[in-house]
Motif scaffolding. Structure first.
Motif, PDB file in Angstrom:
ATOM      1  N   ASP A 116      15.515 -61.659 -62.913  1.00  0.00           N
ATOM      2  CA  ASP A 116      16.684 -61.646 -62.047  1.00  0.00           C
ATOM      3  C   ASP A 116      17.814 -60.759 -62.568  1.00  0.00           C
ATOM      4  OD1 ASP A 116      17.750 -63.088 -64.122  1.00  0.00           O
ATOM      5  OD2 ASP A 116      18.145 -64.889 -62.948  1.00  0.00           O
ATOM      6  N   SER A 119      16.190 -60.719 -49.781  1.00  0.00           N
ATOM      7  CA  SER A 119      17.302 -61.060 -50.666  1.00  0.00           C
ATOM      8  C   SER A 119      16.952 -62.295 -51.483  1.00  0.00           C
ATOM      9  CB  SER A 119      18.570 -61.340 -49.845  1.00  0.00           C
ATOM     10  OG  SER A 119      18.997 -60.168 -49.186  1.00  0.00           O
ATOM     11  N   ALA A 144      21.576 -61.846 -55.099  1.00  0.00           N
ATOM     12  CA  ALA A 144      21.006 -60.496 -55.164  1.00  0.00           C
ATOM     13  C   ALA A 144      20.585 -60.045 -53.765  1.00  0.00           C
ATOM     14  CB  ALA A 144      19.830 -60.468 -56.124  1.00  0.00           C
ATOM     15  N   VAL A 167      17.333 -57.219 -52.697  1.00  0.00           N
ATOM     16  CA  VAL A 167      16.786 -56.931 -54.026  1.00  0.00           C
ATOM     17  C   VAL A 167      15.348 -56.405 -53.967  1.00  0.00           C
ATOM     18  CG1 VAL A 167      15.887 -59.251 -54.471  1.00  0.00           C
ATOM     19  CG2 VAL A 167      16.685 -57.837 -56.383  1.00  0.00           C
ATOM     20  N   PHE A 199      10.700 -54.300 -55.959  1.00  0.00           N
ATOM     21  CA  PHE A 199      12.028 -54.762 -56.363  1.00  0.00           C
ATOM     22  C   PHE A 199      12.874 -53.595 -56.845  1.00  0.00           C
ATOM     23  CE2 PHE A 199       9.513 -58.558 -56.602  1.00  0.00           C
ATOM     24  CZ  PHE A 199      10.385 -59.576 -56.270  1.00  0.00           C
ATOM     25  N   ARG A 229      17.472 -52.560 -57.775  1.00  0.00           N
ATOM     26  CA  ARG A 229      18.882 -52.912 -58.004  1.00  0.00           C
ATOM     27  C   ARG A 229      19.062 -54.045 -59.000  1.00  0.00           C
ATOM     28  NH1 ARG A 229      22.522 -52.391 -52.633  1.00  0.00           N
ATOM     29  NH2 ARG A 229      20.744 -52.362 -51.294  1.00  0.00           N
ATOM     30  N   ALA A 230      19.363 -55.246 -58.515  1.00  0.00           N
ATOM     31  CA  ALA A 230      19.703 -56.373 -59.402  1.00  0.00           C
ATOM     32  C   ALA A 230      18.513 -56.867 -60.223  1.00  0.00           C
ATOM     33  CB  ALA A 230      20.280 -57.526 -58.581  1.00  0.00           C
ATOM     34  N   ALA A 231      17.308 -56.462 -59.874  1.00  0.00           N
ATOM     35  CA  ALA A 231      16.119 -56.919 -60.589  1.00  0.00           C
ATOM     36  C   ALA A 231      15.943 -56.138 -61.890  1.00  0.00           C
ATOM     37  CB  ALA A 231      14.879 -56.739 -59.717  1.00  0.00           C
TER      38      ALA A 231
END
Length: 135
Positions: A32, A88, A92, A95, A115, A117-119
């Motif tokens: 995450d 999403s 996130a 994501v 996945f 970005r935030a991953a």
């Protein structure tokens, strides 16, 4: 990926998609980005290679904790892969994405999850960059 639905990829005149299996020795896990929840683990990721873009790793849905993901209103368009639907997770947005009806070049990744970005994405234990150019 691309821009909003109906708009072409800004780099579509320079991009060609090529999809191939990553190889039998690759293991991929997705966290995450905060060192907590593992969202996916797979020993069968597919590698998608596109000119001028980072390698993307697509995972079979069976290897993704889909209970952590919810459909998003976001859809993007790529001239080579088609329309992507975003997913999403808590904290996130957007994501991950998948192609429910991919164009010919992207048929091998139909319904597989990617996945970004935030991953935090690890391939064979090493972190890979899931960002987009300029993003």
């Amino acid at each position: 990926m691309g821009t909003s639905a109906g708009s072409p990829c800004p780099w579509s005149d320079r991009v060609g998609a090529r999809v191939r299996p990553s190889g039998p020795c690759s293991d991929l896990s997705v966290g995450d980005g905060r060192g907590g929840v593992t969202a996916a683990e797979s020993s069968r990721p597919m590698m998608l290679v596109e000119t001028s873009l980072p390698v993307r790793w697509y995972l079979p849905r069976e290897d993704v904790r889909t209970e952590l993901l919810t459909p998003s209103e976001t859809h993007t368009v790529c001239a080579y892969k088609g329309v992507a639907s975003s997913l999403s997770a808590d904290g996130a947005p957007d994501v991950a994405w998948f192609y429910p009806e991919p164009l010919h070049d992207a048929l091998p990744v139909k319904d597989l999850v990617c996945f970004w970005r935030a991953a935090t994405v690890f391939v064979d234990g090493a972190t890979v960059d899931p960002s987009m150019p300029g993003g």
